[in-house]
Design a protein around this motif. Sequence first.
Motif, PDB file in Angstrom:
ATOM      1  N   PHE A  71      -4.012  30.595  20.263  1.00 27.64           N
ATOM      2  CA  PHE A  71      -2.959  31.442  20.809  1.00 27.64           C
ATOM      3  C   PHE A  71      -2.083  32.010  19.699  1.00 27.64           C
ATOM      4  O   PHE A  71      -1.868  33.218  19.606  1.00 27.64           O
ATOM      5  CB  PHE A  71      -2.092  30.660  21.796  1.00 27.64           C
ATOM      6  CG  PHE A  71      -0.893  31.439  22.272  1.00 27.64           C
ATOM      7  CD1 PHE A  71      -1.005  32.318  23.344  1.00 27.64           C
ATOM      8  CD2 PHE A  71       0.335  31.320  21.648  1.00 27.64           C
ATOM      9  CE1 PHE A  71       0.091  33.056  23.777  1.00 27.64           C
ATOM     10  CE2 PHE A  71       1.437  32.049  22.061  1.00 27.64           C
ATOM     11  CZ  PHE A  71       1.309  32.920  23.136  1.00 27.64           C
ATOM     12  N   PHE A  72      -1.537  31.121  18.843  1.00 27.35           N
ATOM     13  CA  PHE A  72      -0.628  31.593  17.807  1.00 27.35           C
ATOM     14  C   PHE A  72      -1.342  32.473  16.777  1.00 27.35           C
ATOM     15  O   PHE A  72      -0.777  33.444  16.279  1.00 27.35           O
ATOM     16  CB  PHE A  72       0.054  30.414  17.116  1.00 27.35           C
ATOM     17  CG  PHE A  72       1.038  29.694  17.980  1.00 27.35           C
ATOM     18  CD1 PHE A  72       2.082  30.371  18.592  1.00 27.35           C
ATOM     19  CD2 PHE A  72       0.925  28.329  18.203  1.00 27.35           C
ATOM     20  CE1 PHE A  72       2.999  29.708  19.398  1.00 27.35           C
ATOM     21  CE2 PHE A  72       1.838  27.659  19.007  1.00 27.35           C
ATOM     22  CZ  PHE A  72       2.874  28.353  19.605  1.00 27.35           C
ATOM     23  N   GLY A  73      -2.590  32.121  16.472  1.00 27.91           N
ATOM     24  CA  GLY A  73      -3.335  32.945  15.526  1.00 27.91           C
ATOM     25  C   GLY A  73      -3.465  34.372  16.013  1.00 27.91           C
ATOM     26  O   GLY A  73      -3.283  35.330  15.246  1.00 27.91           O
ATOM     27  N   THR A  74      -3.750  34.524  17.298  1.00 25.43           N
ATOM     28  CA  THR A  74      -3.906  35.859  17.866  1.00 25.43           C
ATOM     29  C   THR A  74      -2.562  36.531  18.106  1.00 25.43           C
ATOM     30  O   THR A  74      -2.330  37.669  17.676  1.00 25.43           O
ATOM     31  CB  THR A  74      -4.678  35.780  19.193  1.00 25.43           C
ATOM     32  OG1 THR A  74      -5.964  35.207  18.958  1.00 25.43           O
ATOM     33  CG2 THR A  74      -4.859  37.159  19.799  1.00 25.43           C
ATOM     34  N   ALA A  75      -1.654  35.847  18.807  1.00 27.95           N
ATOM     35  CA  ALA A  75      -0.382  36.454  19.193  1.00 27.95           C
ATOM     36  C   ALA A  75       0.477  36.801  17.985  1.00 27.95           C
ATOM     37  O   ALA A  75       1.023  37.908  17.887  1.00 27.95           O
ATOM     38  CB  ALA A  75       0.383  35.512  20.124  1.00 27.95           C
TER      39      ALA A  75
END
Length: 246
Positions: A71-75
């Motif tokens: 999630f954090f990698g993408t967002a």
Amino acid sequence: MRVVVAGATGRIGSRTVARLRDHGVEVVSVSRGQGVDVTTGEGLPQALRGADVVVDVTDTPSRTELASAQFFGTATGNLLQAAAGAGTKHYVVLSVVGAERAQAGYFRAKLLQEEQARRSPIPHSVVRATPFFESVDALSRSDVHADGVHVSPARTRPASLDDVAVTVAHVAVGIPLFGLLEVGGPEEFRLNELAATLLASRGDDRAVIADPYAPFFGAVLEERTLLPGGEARVGHGTLAQWLKRR
């Protein structure tokens, strides 16, 4: 000053928006409810147009290491890309105290998120918060065994959502730190003792077992993993105040 808040409808996000408005800045709220999706990038360039500051208080729906990292990698990647395109001068990300010490589970994912901000050409600030009262409250009702609830005896200074939001807003309207600022509460507890108090406040008489191997957000903690450093900002919200509001 135009400040865009990603994750604006969450518990921290909504409070951060309110505190930023107290500073008299123009605030733009970014969330799926406004038609902006940080995981796909949909609507981000338009939402961040003209942003002087981007505040990232997004959070993952799952606290497992893999799901959180994805999630954090993408967002965060999408947010940083859109912020760079908008000419943003300051990127503020909310993280967790102990990210570099635990390096497992949710903590590992937050550390990777911090590193994304550090690698970006955009001036950045990282605010690391100790666990919220709400997080420990949820923990106290989750890791249930036959003999009771198992909770790590690690020490922490739990923070109120309001104190964290005040700190994030203060950092956002200031100059970039190019580093981090920690924030914690005014009282120190062991997690297992705090969990026992929270359960008792609900009339729950289950035993709380101090278990040094009980994970917290996917990480086994050392005694001081969740304690902020000596330069940390100390909030005002106490356990008694939080219990009264709850």
